[in-house]
Scaffold this motif. Structure first.
Motif, PDB file in Angstrom:
ATOM      1  N   LEU A   1      -1.170   0.284 -12.324  1.00  0.00           N
ATOM      2  CA  LEU A   1      -1.500   1.568 -11.712  1.00  0.00           C
ATOM      3  C   LEU A   1      -2.343   2.389 -12.684  1.00  0.00           C
ATOM      4  CD1 LEU A   1       2.024   2.349 -10.207  1.00  0.00           C
ATOM      5  CD2 LEU A   1       0.047   1.388  -9.015  1.00  0.00           C
ATOM      6  N   GLU A   2      -3.656   2.407 -12.433  1.00  0.00           N
ATOM      7  CA  GLU A   2      -4.570   3.102 -13.338  1.00  0.00           C
ATOM      8  C   GLU A   2      -5.418   4.162 -12.658  1.00  0.00           C
ATOM      9  OE1 GLU A   2      -5.384  -0.214 -16.808  1.00  0.00           O
ATOM     10  OE2 GLU A   2      -6.759  -0.185 -15.084  1.00  0.00           O
ATOM     11  N   THR A   3      -5.549   4.101 -11.338  1.00  0.00           N
ATOM     12  CA  THR A   3      -6.387   5.044 -10.599  1.00  0.00           C
ATOM     13  C   THR A   3      -5.614   5.585  -9.400  1.00  0.00           C
ATOM     14  OG1 THR A   3      -7.321   3.432  -9.050  1.00  0.00           O
ATOM     15  CG2 THR A   3      -8.402   3.637 -11.217  1.00  0.00           C
ATOM     16  N   GLU A   4      -6.144   6.651  -8.800  1.00  0.00           N
ATOM     17  CA  GLU A   4      -5.517   7.199  -7.593  1.00  0.00           C
ATOM     18  C   GLU A   4      -5.486   6.147  -6.491  1.00  0.00           C
ATOM     19  OE1 GLU A   4      -5.798  11.159  -4.718  1.00  0.00           O
ATOM     20  OE2 GLU A   4      -7.468  10.643  -6.046  1.00  0.00           O
ATOM     21  N   ASP A   5      -6.561   5.359  -6.374  1.00  0.00           N
ATOM     22  CA  ASP A   5      -6.597   4.307  -5.358  1.00  0.00           C
ATOM     23  C   ASP A   5      -5.514   3.263  -5.606  1.00  0.00           C
ATOM     24  OD1 ASP A   5      -8.674   5.433  -3.953  1.00  0.00           O
ATOM     25  OD2 ASP A   5     -10.235   4.251  -4.945  1.00  0.00           O
ATOM     26  N   ASP A   6      -5.193   2.990  -6.875  1.00  0.00           N
ATOM     27  CA  ASP A   6      -4.126   2.032  -7.185  1.00  0.00           C
ATOM     28  C   ASP A   6      -2.789   2.497  -6.614  1.00  0.00           C
ATOM     29  OD1 ASP A   6      -5.844   0.345  -8.520  1.00  0.00           O
ATOM     30  OD2 ASP A   6      -5.320   1.094 -10.521  1.00  0.00           O
ATOM     31  N   TYR A   7      -2.506   3.785  -6.720  1.00  0.00           N
ATOM     32  CA  TYR A   7      -1.246   4.296  -6.176  1.00  0.00           C
ATOM     33  C   TYR A   7      -1.212   4.150  -4.653  1.00  0.00           C
ATOM     34  CZ  TYR A   7       0.269   6.046 -10.689  1.00  0.00           C
ATOM     35  OH  TYR A   7       0.696   6.124 -11.997  1.00  0.00           O
ATOM     36  N   ARG A   8      -2.336   4.361  -4.007  1.00  0.00           N
ATOM     37  CA  ARG A   8      -2.378   4.198  -2.552  1.00  0.00           C
ATOM     38  C   ARG A   8      -2.251   2.719  -2.164  1.00  0.00           C
ATOM     39  NH1 ARG A   8      -3.052   9.096  -0.673  1.00  0.00           N
ATOM     40  NH2 ARG A   8      -4.316  10.642  -1.802  1.00  0.00           N
ATOM     41  N   ARG A   9      -2.829   1.840  -2.968  1.00  0.00           N
ATOM     42  CA  ARG A   9      -2.650   0.399  -2.735  1.00  0.00           C
ATOM     43  C   ARG A   9      -1.188   0.006  -2.884  1.00  0.00           C
ATOM     44  NH1 ARG A   9      -7.706  -0.091  -6.577  1.00  0.00           N
ATOM     45  NH2 ARG A   9      -9.392  -0.009  -5.019  1.00  0.00           N
ATOM     46  N   MET A  10      -0.513   0.557  -3.900  1.00  0.00           N
ATOM     47  CA  MET A  10       0.891   0.229  -4.116  1.00  0.00           C
ATOM     48  C   MET A  10       1.766   0.789  -2.997  1.00  0.00           C
ATOM     49  SD  MET A  10       2.896  -1.555  -5.937  1.00  0.00           S
ATOM     50  CE  MET A  10       2.196  -1.868  -7.557  1.00  0.00           C
ATOM     51  N   THR A  11       1.364   1.883  -2.390  1.00  0.00           N
ATOM     52  CA  THR A  11       2.100   2.401  -1.231  1.00  0.00           C
ATOM     53  C   THR A  11       2.028   1.408  -0.083  1.00  0.00           C
ATOM     54  OG1 THR A  11       1.681   4.690  -1.888  1.00  0.00           O
ATOM     55  CG2 THR A  11       2.265   4.315   0.411  1.00  0.00           C
ATOM     56  N   TRP A  12       0.869   0.805   0.114  1.00  0.00           N
ATOM     57  CA  TRP A  12       0.734  -0.257   1.125  1.00  0.00           C
ATOM     58  C   TRP A  12       1.695  -1.395   0.817  1.00  0.00           C
ATOM     59  CZ3 TRP A  12      -0.502  -5.414   0.645  1.00  0.00           C
ATOM     60  CH2 TRP A  12      -0.741  -6.110   1.840  1.00  0.00           C
ATOM     61  N   VAL A  13       1.786  -1.775  -0.448  1.00  0.00           N
ATOM     62  CA  VAL A  13       2.676  -2.864  -0.861  1.00  0.00           C
ATOM     63  C   VAL A  13       4.132  -2.527  -0.520  1.00  0.00           C
ATOM     64  CG1 VAL A  13       3.613  -4.118  -2.841  1.00  0.00           C
ATOM     65  CG2 VAL A  13       1.147  -3.685  -2.690  1.00  0.00           C
ATOM     66  N   ALA A  14       4.559  -1.315  -0.880  1.00  0.00           N
ATOM     67  CA  ALA A  14       5.953  -0.914  -0.622  1.00  0.00           C
ATOM     68  C   ALA A  14       6.265  -0.946   0.867  1.00  0.00           C
ATOM     69  CB  ALA A  14       6.206   0.477  -1.201  1.00  0.00           C
ATOM     70  N   ARG A  15       5.328  -0.503   1.684  1.00  0.00           N
ATOM     71  CA  ARG A  15       5.558  -0.499   3.135  1.00  0.00           C
ATOM     72  C   ARG A  15       5.617  -1.918   3.691  1.00  0.00           C
ATOM     73  NH1 ARG A  15       1.390   4.602   4.007  1.00  0.00           N
ATOM     74  NH2 ARG A  15       2.938   6.252   3.576  1.00  0.00           N
ATOM     75  N   GLU A  16       4.757  -2.799   3.176  1.00  0.00           N
ATOM     76  CA  GLU A  16       4.782  -4.186   3.630  1.00  0.00           C
ATOM     77  C   GLU A  16       6.069  -4.885   3.200  1.00  0.00           C
ATOM     78  OE1 GLU A  16       2.445  -6.107   5.517  1.00  0.00           O
ATOM     79  OE2 GLU A  16       1.925  -4.020   5.999  1.00  0.00           O
ATOM     80  N   GLN A  17       6.608  -4.513   2.056  1.00  0.00           N
ATOM     81  CA  GLN A  17       7.822  -5.160   1.552  1.00  0.00           C
ATOM     82  C   GLN A  17       9.077  -4.751   2.319  1.00  0.00           C
ATOM     83  OE1 GLN A  17       7.697  -4.281  -2.671  1.00  0.00           O
ATOM     84  NE2 GLN A  17       6.640  -6.195  -3.133  1.00  0.00           N
ATOM     85  N   MET A  18       8.964  -3.774   3.206  1.00  0.00           N
ATOM     86  CA  MET A  18      10.108  -3.388   4.036  1.00  0.00           C
ATOM     87  C   MET A  18      10.562  -4.535   4.931  1.00  0.00           C
ATOM     88  SD  MET A  18      11.288  -0.233   3.652  1.00  0.00           S
ATOM     89  CE  MET A  18      12.019   0.180   5.244  1.00  0.00           C
ATOM     90  N   ASP A  19       9.658  -5.434   5.251  1.00  0.00           N
ATOM     91  CA  ASP A  19       9.971  -6.552   6.138  1.00  0.00           C
ATOM     92  C   ASP A  19      10.199  -7.794   5.283  1.00  0.00           C
ATOM     93  OD1 ASP A  19      10.324  -8.159   8.337  1.00  0.00           O
ATOM     94  OD2 ASP A  19       8.181  -8.339   8.801  1.00  0.00           O
ATOM     95  N   TYR A  20      11.467  -8.203   5.121  1.00  0.00           N
ATOM     96  CA  TYR A  20      11.808  -9.368   4.307  1.00  0.00           C
ATOM     97  C   TYR A  20      12.938 -10.145   4.966  1.00  0.00           C
ATOM     98  CZ  TYR A  20      15.444  -6.113   2.640  1.00  0.00           C
ATOM     99  OH  TYR A  20      16.481  -5.206   2.571  1.00  0.00           O
ATOM    100  N   ASP A  21      13.199 -11.337   4.459  1.00  0.00           N
ATOM    101  CA  ASP A  21      14.217 -12.220   5.025  1.00  0.00           C
ATOM    102  C   ASP A  21      15.591 -11.816   4.475  1.00  0.00           C
ATOM    103  OD1 ASP A  21      15.866 -14.263   5.904  1.00  0.00           O
ATOM    104  OD2 ASP A  21      14.435 -15.866   5.435  1.00  0.00           O
TER     105      ASP A  21
END
Length: 347
Positions: A106-126
């Motif tokens: 996490l180095e830029t503002e865009d990185d934080y927004r990318r990581m938010t996408w990751v967290a939301r995608e990780q909500m769906d798991y087995d």
């Protein structure tokens, strides 16, 4: 009680399984690290708080990223790449004796927004697979100890730059924090269904953050995490291995009331004046844990280890205290020192 933090095989002899029963997690098992903790506890006769993890991988493989590890000249280099619709996230660490960040994810503002996408995608798991693995771990442990997993507050930041990033991009970090908290609360439900007993909740002391920072960014999220975990029947082992004196004075631990609090480091490892001072300022209902120096365990004589244990017992007499360490037992610690540590604690 006596219960050092011991993440894996730490003795100065090769690994072996000490029981007559079969090794539940032998070398090659995906849970061998847990088996190493079990073997250490059996050989040294301490009361173990085991640490493990279950797979919580996203149903979208892109959200978990690709990890590549190489080892050269005693240096292990790990690179993680996550491809998101908004661009790639890349993190690189190197590990000799300790880990060093070569490139923060996490180095830029865009990185934080990318990581938010990751967290939301990780909500769906087995969830079924995670529960199956947790119960497999519990079956191997049996009645030998309690099982927990590493946890932290939902504020995900680049620690080296966090104060600047929070000032520059509060909205982006706030979105990530909210998404991550939602993810963590869901994962906690899964862990309890899998049978996990406790959260090993890690928060830095004032070597990283101030009391005001804790109040603003960590306290209320922690309160919500603890409330849900306890409602579901679990307990909390809070780990702060650095400078905790100001947090004790501010009453944070008494307010949030972890069932166990470690490691109460005195100088030079931390800044708590004495263990007695810490116990006098902490709620009597909290069981404290610590604080024998890892250096003494690794390099000291048996007599020096026993003297340290006796000092800890005297400092905490009259309070609920678990004799433990200043952090995770270092590799190649002499087995006779670990046994002396336990023997003197129980004597």
């Amino acid at each position: 009680m006596v219960s050092p933090l011991c993440d894996d095989w730490a003795a100065d002899v090769p690994y072996y399984w000490p029981e007559k029963t079969a090794d539940p997690f032998p070398p090659g098992s995906p849970h061998h690290q847990l088996g190493q903790q079990m073997a250490m506890a059996s050989i040294c006769k301490w009361d173990p708080t085991f640490l493990a993890a279950v797979p919580l991988k996203s149903c979208n493989p892109a959200a978990d990223g690709q990890t590549t590890t190489t080892a050269t000249d005693g240096v292990t280099r790990t690179q993680v790449i996550i491809h998101t619709p908004h661009g790639d996230l890349i993190g690189i660490t190197e590990n000799r004796q300790t880990a060093q960040t070569i490139k923060a994810m996490l180095e830029t503002e865009d990185d934080y927004r990318r990581m938010t996408w990751v967290a939301r995608e990780q909500m769906d798991y087995d969830e079924d697979e995670a529960i199956r693995v947790g119960r497999e771990q519990l079956a191997g442990i049996g009645q030998c100890g309690v099982l927990g997993t590493w946890w932290e507050p939902p504020l995900w930041v680049n620690h080296d730059e966090m104060h600047y990033h929070l000032a520059d991009w509060p909205e982006a970090i706030g979105e990530l924090r909210a998404a991550n908290k939602k993810l963590m609360l869901k994962r906690m439900k899964t862990l309890r269904k899998a049978g996990y007993d406790y959260l090993f909740y890690c928060v830095a002391g004032t070597e990283w953050i101030s009391p005001d920072f804790f109040r603003k960014h960590i306290m209320e999220d922690t309160r919500e995490i603890f409330r849900q975990w306890r409602t579901d029947g679990g307990f909390v082992l809070w780990h702060t291995c650095g400078r905790a004196a100001n947090f004790i004075e501010a009453g944070f631990y008494n307010d949030l009331r972890p069932e166990i609090f470690e490691t109460i480091c005195e100088p030079p490892l931390g800044n708590v004046p004495t263990l007695r001072w810490a116990r006098q300022n902490l709620d009597r209902a909290i069981a404290t844990k610590g604080n024998i120096s890892l250096g003494t365990m690794l390099n000291g004589t048996e007599a020096e280890v026993r003297a340290e244990v006796a000092r800890v017992k005297e400092q905490t007499r009259g309070y609920r205290h678990i004799v433990g360490l200043s952090d995770d037992l270092l590799h190649n610690t002499p087995l006779q020192n670990s046994r002396a540590f336990v023997d003197e604690a129980r004597r």
